[in-house]
Design a protein around this motif. Structure first.
Motif, PDB file in Angstrom:
ATOM      1  N   THR A  17       0.937  -1.268   0.102  1.00  0.00           N
ATOM      2  CA  THR A  17       0.049  -0.224   0.295  1.00  0.00           C
ATOM      3  C   THR A  17       0.878   1.175   0.009  1.00  0.00           C
ATOM      4  O   THR A  17       0.822   2.144  -0.592  1.00  0.00           O
ATOM      5  N   LEU A  18       2.149   1.413   0.367  1.00  0.00           N
ATOM      6  CA  LEU A  18       3.151   2.365   1.041  1.00  0.00           C
ATOM      7  C   LEU A  18       3.504   2.429  -0.481  1.00  0.00           C
ATOM      8  O   LEU A  18       3.571   3.968  -0.897  1.00  0.00           O
ATOM      9  N   LYS A  19       3.653   2.242  -1.362  1.00  0.00           N
ATOM     10  CA  LYS A  19       4.210   2.169  -2.467  1.00  0.00           C
ATOM     11  C   LYS A  19       3.806   2.919  -3.599  1.00  0.00           C
ATOM     12  O   LYS A  19       3.877   3.533  -4.540  1.00  0.00           O
ATOM     13  N   ILE A  20       1.876   2.378  -3.775  1.00  0.00           N
ATOM     14  CA  ILE A  20       0.381   2.775  -4.226  1.00  0.00           C
ATOM     15  C   ILE A  20       0.421   4.142  -3.512  1.00  0.00           C
ATOM     16  O   ILE A  20       0.476   4.966  -4.873  1.00  0.00           O
ATOM     17  N   THR A  21       0.759   4.033  -2.634  1.00  0.00           N
ATOM     18  CA  THR A  21       0.350   6.025  -2.244  1.00  0.00           C
ATOM     19  C   THR A  21       1.378   6.763  -2.661  1.00  0.00           C
ATOM     20  O   THR A  21       1.671   8.407  -3.268  1.00  0.00           O
ATOM     21  N   GLU A  22       2.912   6.344  -2.421  1.00  0.00           N
ATOM     22  CA  GLU A  22       3.842   6.695  -2.783  1.00  0.00           C
ATOM     23  C   GLU A  22       3.369   7.816  -4.343  1.00  0.00           C
ATOM     24  O   GLU A  22       4.479   8.894  -4.113  1.00  0.00           O
ATOM     25  N   ALA A  23       3.846   6.088  -5.267  1.00  0.00           N
ATOM     26  CA  ALA A  23       3.334   6.849  -6.688  1.00  0.00           C
ATOM     27  C   ALA A  23       1.671   7.731  -6.971  1.00  0.00           C
ATOM     28  O   ALA A  23       2.563   8.315  -8.112  1.00  0.00           O
ATOM     29  N   MET A  24       1.300   7.593  -6.204  1.00  0.00           N
ATOM     30  CA  MET A  24      -0.262   8.061  -6.110  1.00  0.00           C
ATOM     31  C   MET A  24       0.777   9.773  -5.922  1.00  0.00           C
ATOM     32  O   MET A  24      -0.083  10.535  -6.779  1.00  0.00           O
ATOM     33  N   LYS A  25       0.949  10.094  -4.851  1.00  0.00           N
ATOM     34  CA  LYS A  25       1.730  10.568  -4.186  1.00  0.00           C
ATOM     35  C   LYS A  25       2.401  12.069  -5.444  1.00  0.00           C
ATOM     36  O   LYS A  25       2.290  12.883  -5.712  1.00  0.00           O
ATOM     37  N   LEU A  26       3.374  11.080  -6.173  1.00  0.00           N
ATOM     38  CA  LEU A  26       4.367  12.107  -7.168  1.00  0.00           C
ATOM     39  C   LEU A  26       3.476  11.839  -8.659  1.00  0.00           C
ATOM     40  O   LEU A  26       3.715  13.110  -9.111  1.00  0.00           O
ATOM     41  N   VAL A  27       2.604  11.353  -8.722  1.00  0.00           N
ATOM     42  CA  VAL A  27       1.923  11.294 -10.262  1.00  0.00           C
ATOM     43  C   VAL A  27       0.891  12.770  -9.651  1.00  0.00           C
ATOM     44  O   VAL A  27       1.117  13.759 -10.317  1.00  0.00           O
ATOM     45  N   SER A  28       0.726  12.910  -8.739  1.00  0.00           N
ATOM     46  CA  SER A  28      -0.099  14.405  -7.923  1.00  0.00           C
ATOM     47  C   SER A  28       0.414  15.563  -8.180  1.00  0.00           C
ATOM     48  O   SER A  28      -0.155  16.232  -8.493  1.00  0.00           O
ATOM     49  N   ALA A  29       1.239  14.754  -7.758  1.00  0.00           N
ATOM     50  CA  ALA A  29       2.252  16.411  -7.874  1.00  0.00           C
ATOM     51  C   ALA A  29       2.656  17.305  -8.538  1.00  0.00           C
ATOM     52  O   ALA A  29       2.472  18.413  -9.428  1.00  0.00           O
ATOM     53  N   ALA A  30       2.737  15.902  -9.693  1.00  0.00           N
ATOM     54  CA  ALA A  30       3.359  16.587 -11.262  1.00  0.00           C
ATOM     55  C   ALA A  30       2.690  17.247 -11.367  1.00  0.00           C
ATOM     56  O   ALA A  30       2.020  18.274 -12.541  1.00  0.00           O
ATOM     57  N   LYS A  31       0.825  16.133 -12.164  1.00  0.00           N
ATOM     58  CA  LYS A  31      -0.531  16.870 -12.590  1.00  0.00           C
ATOM     59  C   LYS A  31      -0.564  18.604 -11.947  1.00  0.00           C
ATOM     60  O   LYS A  31      -0.713  19.453 -12.343  1.00  0.00           O
ATOM     61  N   LEU A  32      -0.500  18.508 -10.412  1.00  0.00           N
ATOM     62  CA  LEU A  32      -0.574  19.406  -9.569  1.00  0.00           C
ATOM     63  C   LEU A  32       0.373  20.931 -10.649  1.00  0.00           C
ATOM     64  O   LEU A  32       0.033  21.892  -9.947  1.00  0.00           O
ATOM     65  N   ASN A  33       2.046  20.552 -10.563  1.00  0.00           N
ATOM     66  CA  ASN A  33       2.262  21.470 -10.479  1.00  0.00           C
ATOM     67  C   ASN A  33       2.278  22.018 -12.118  1.00  0.00           C
ATOM     68  O   ASN A  33       1.660  23.447 -12.100  1.00  0.00           O
ATOM     69  N   LYS A  34       1.586  21.414 -13.389  1.00  0.00           N
ATOM     70  CA  LYS A  34       0.984  22.453 -14.138  1.00  0.00           C
ATOM     71  C   LYS A  34      -0.402  22.553 -14.311  1.00  0.00           C
ATOM     72  O   LYS A  34      -0.425  24.106 -14.557  1.00  0.00           O
ATOM     73  N   ALA A  35      -1.215  22.196 -13.564  1.00  0.00           N
ATOM     74  CA  ALA A  35      -2.273  22.529 -13.364  1.00  0.00           C
ATOM     75  C   ALA A  35      -2.562  24.268 -12.408  1.00  0.00           C
ATOM     76  O   ALA A  35      -3.188  24.642 -12.822  1.00  0.00           O
ATOM     77  N   GLN A  36      -1.255  24.109 -11.685  1.00  0.00           N
ATOM     78  CA  GLN A  36      -1.194  25.609 -10.877  1.00  0.00           C
ATOM     79  C   GLN A  36      -0.875  26.476 -11.689  1.00  0.00           C
ATOM     80  O   GLN A  36      -0.993  27.669 -11.400  1.00  0.00           O
ATOM     81  N   ASN A  37      -0.032  26.213 -12.509  1.00  0.00           N
ATOM     82  CA  ASN A  37       0.492  27.500 -13.221  1.00  0.00           C
ATOM     83  C   ASN A  37      -0.087  28.166 -14.065  1.00  0.00           C
ATOM     84  O   ASN A  37      -0.647  28.716 -15.005  1.00  0.00           O
ATOM     85  N   ALA A  38      -1.166  26.887 -14.719  1.00  0.00           N
ATOM     86  CA  ALA A  38      -2.515  26.887 -15.784  1.00  0.00           C
ATOM     87  C   ALA A  38      -3.637  28.429 -14.704  1.00  0.00           C
ATOM     88  O   ALA A  38      -3.570  29.202 -15.289  1.00  0.00           O
ATOM     89  N   ILE A  39      -3.945  28.080 -13.899  1.00  0.00           N
ATOM     90  CA  ILE A  39      -4.810  28.404 -12.907  1.00  0.00           C
ATOM     91  C   ILE A  39      -4.101  29.998 -13.063  1.00  0.00           C
ATOM     92  O   ILE A  39      -4.613  31.529 -12.541  1.00  0.00           O
ATOM     93  N   LEU A  40      -3.068  30.130 -12.188  1.00  0.00           N
ATOM     94  CA  LEU A  40      -2.823  31.001 -11.751  1.00  0.00           C
ATOM     95  C   LEU A  40      -2.082  31.960 -12.343  1.00  0.00           C
ATOM     96  O   LEU A  40      -1.884  33.543 -13.146  1.00  0.00           O
ATOM     97  N   ASN A  41      -2.302  31.942 -14.513  1.00  0.00           N
ATOM     98  CA  ASN A  41      -1.452  32.380 -15.278  1.00  0.00           C
ATOM     99  C   ASN A  41      -3.081  33.316 -15.730  1.00  0.00           C
ATOM    100  O   ASN A  41      -3.346  33.818 -16.624  1.00  0.00           O
ATOM    101  N   ALA A  42      -4.194  32.035 -15.292  1.00  0.00           N
ATOM    102  CA  ALA A  42      -5.619  32.617 -16.149  1.00  0.00           C
ATOM    103  C   ALA A  42      -6.415  33.368 -15.480  1.00  0.00           C
ATOM    104  O   ALA A  42      -7.307  34.457 -15.919  1.00  0.00           O
ATOM    105  N   ARG A  43      -5.851  33.396 -14.286  1.00  0.00           N
ATOM    106  CA  ARG A  43      -6.468  34.274 -12.934  1.00  0.00           C
ATOM    107  C   ARG A  43      -6.763  35.700 -13.156  1.00  0.00           C
ATOM    108  O   ARG A  43      -7.644  36.325 -13.357  1.00  0.00           O
ATOM    109  N   PRO A  44      -5.039  35.816 -13.258  1.00  0.00           N
ATOM    110  CA  PRO A  44      -5.407  37.620 -13.250  1.00  0.00           C
ATOM    111  C   PRO A  44      -5.888  38.304 -14.456  1.00  0.00           C
ATOM    112  O   PRO A  44      -6.623  39.006 -14.975  1.00  0.00           O
ATOM    113  N   TYR A  45      -6.206  37.277 -15.257  1.00  0.00           N
ATOM    114  CA  TYR A  45      -6.684  37.925 -17.402  1.00  0.00           C
ATOM    115  C   TYR A  45      -8.328  37.650 -16.712  1.00  0.00           C
ATOM    116  O   TYR A  45      -8.866  38.903 -16.731  1.00  0.00           O
ATOM    117  N   ALA A  46      -8.740  36.599 -16.236  1.00  0.00           N
ATOM    118  CA  ALA A  46      -9.878  36.454 -15.797  1.00  0.00           C
ATOM    119  C   ALA A  46     -10.668  37.437 -14.489  1.00  0.00           C
ATOM    120  O   ALA A  46     -11.493  38.302 -14.568  1.00  0.00           O
TER     121      ALA A  46
END
Length: 290
Positions: A17-46
């Motif tokens: 279970t630890l291996k699975i949760t660590e992998a899911m954490k890393l995947v979410s962290a990578a996706k969060l970095n992209k999604a965070q940049n997208a919203i931080l760039n879009a919000r000032p314009y909106a």
């Protein structure tokens, strides 16, 4: 009481279970970095677009646009943006609670039609609300043109007078550990009298427009509406990945604590078994010597 064999099985299972949760954490962290940049760039314009429309519409006299005007329809559409997957903490449950409260406090819940992006909140509230359409997209995260088409569909219902109000329920992203479920009205794009008077005091002069103010507003207002819908989607996506990363981080910590506790317990049992065997050997030797 668990024996050493049972504890070994539990430790092995928890490590998996630890291996699975660590992998899911890393995947979410990578996706969060992209999604965070997208919203931080879009919000000032909106935000700037919304402020510009408020300022111009407050200063221009006798201007009308269908997106700014109330109509006689009592029907409302609420678009709920949630996730299709779980394991993201209170992301969906918190939003479902806000939707339930909004429906409960509505003047006439029978006039409120709830549309959904994502299945999780739909599963939690569908028995309590008037379910409308469920929107699916080619990929897990919709593209701008897909949200633009959805926004056009809802605005057409408003402009035709079929519905009198369009709102969105979604999670606002602040950080990986801070999100806020909210309901935001997007149509009509109202500007109350107090805001209007405040803007007139702030800008006691008129601007020079090229082209004229009406043409500018006619172009900016639909763009601001679509931008509000797209920004809400980006907020929801970033909030989902942040919540899942935070949940998986907590799960990783819990797994490590469980492994540590089970290992300590297993070692104590093993030591007790060794001590018992030594006592038996010593006792047997003494009985022979006796």
């Amino acid at each position: 009481m668990a024996n050493i064999k049972d504890l070994k099985k539990k430790i092995k299972s928890t490590k998996g279970t630890l291996k699975i949760t660590e992998a899911m954490k890393l995947v979410s962290a990578a996706k969060l970095n992209k999604a965070q940049n997208a919203i931080l760039n879009a919000r000032p314009y909106a935000n700037e677009l919304e402020d510009s429309i408020k300022t111009i519409s407050a200063l221009v006299e006798d201007y009308n646009h269908s997106f700014l005007q109330d109509n006689e329809s009592k029907k409302e559409v609420l678009l709920v943006i949630s996730s299709n997957k779980g394991l993201c903490g209170g992301y969906n449950s918190g939003l479902a609670k806000v939707v339930k409260n909004y429906v409960a406090n509505h003047e006439d819940p029978s006039n409120l039609e709830v549309h959904f992006i994502g299945t999780k909140v739909k599963e939690l509230v569908e028995k309590l609300v008037n379910v409308g359409e469920f929107y699916e997209f080619e990929k897990a995260e919709p593209q701008h043109h897909e949200i633009s088409e959805l926004a056009s569909k809802l605005s057409a219902l408003f402009s035709s007078g079929e519905v009198g109000k369009v709102s969105i329920a979604y999670n606002i992203f602040y950080s990986a550990i801070s999100i806020e479920p909210t309901v935001k009205q997007v149509l009509p794009m109202t500007l109350d009298s107090s805001e209007r008077e405040e803007l007139k005091e702030k800008y006691p002069f008129d601007f020079r427009y090229n082209p004229n103010a009406e043409e500018i507003l006619n172009g900016l207002i639909p763009e601001a509406y679509t931008s509000a819908m797209w920004t809400a989607m980006l907020d929801a996506v970033a909030a989902e990945h942040g919540s899942r990363m935070s949940a998986m981080d907590s799960a990783v910590g819990n797994c490590k604590d469980a492994i540590r506790t089970l290992t300590l317990k297993m070692n104590k049992l093993r030591q007790a078994a060794i001590t018992t065997e030594l006592i038996e050997v010593v006792s047997g030797a003494e009985s022979l010597n006796g």
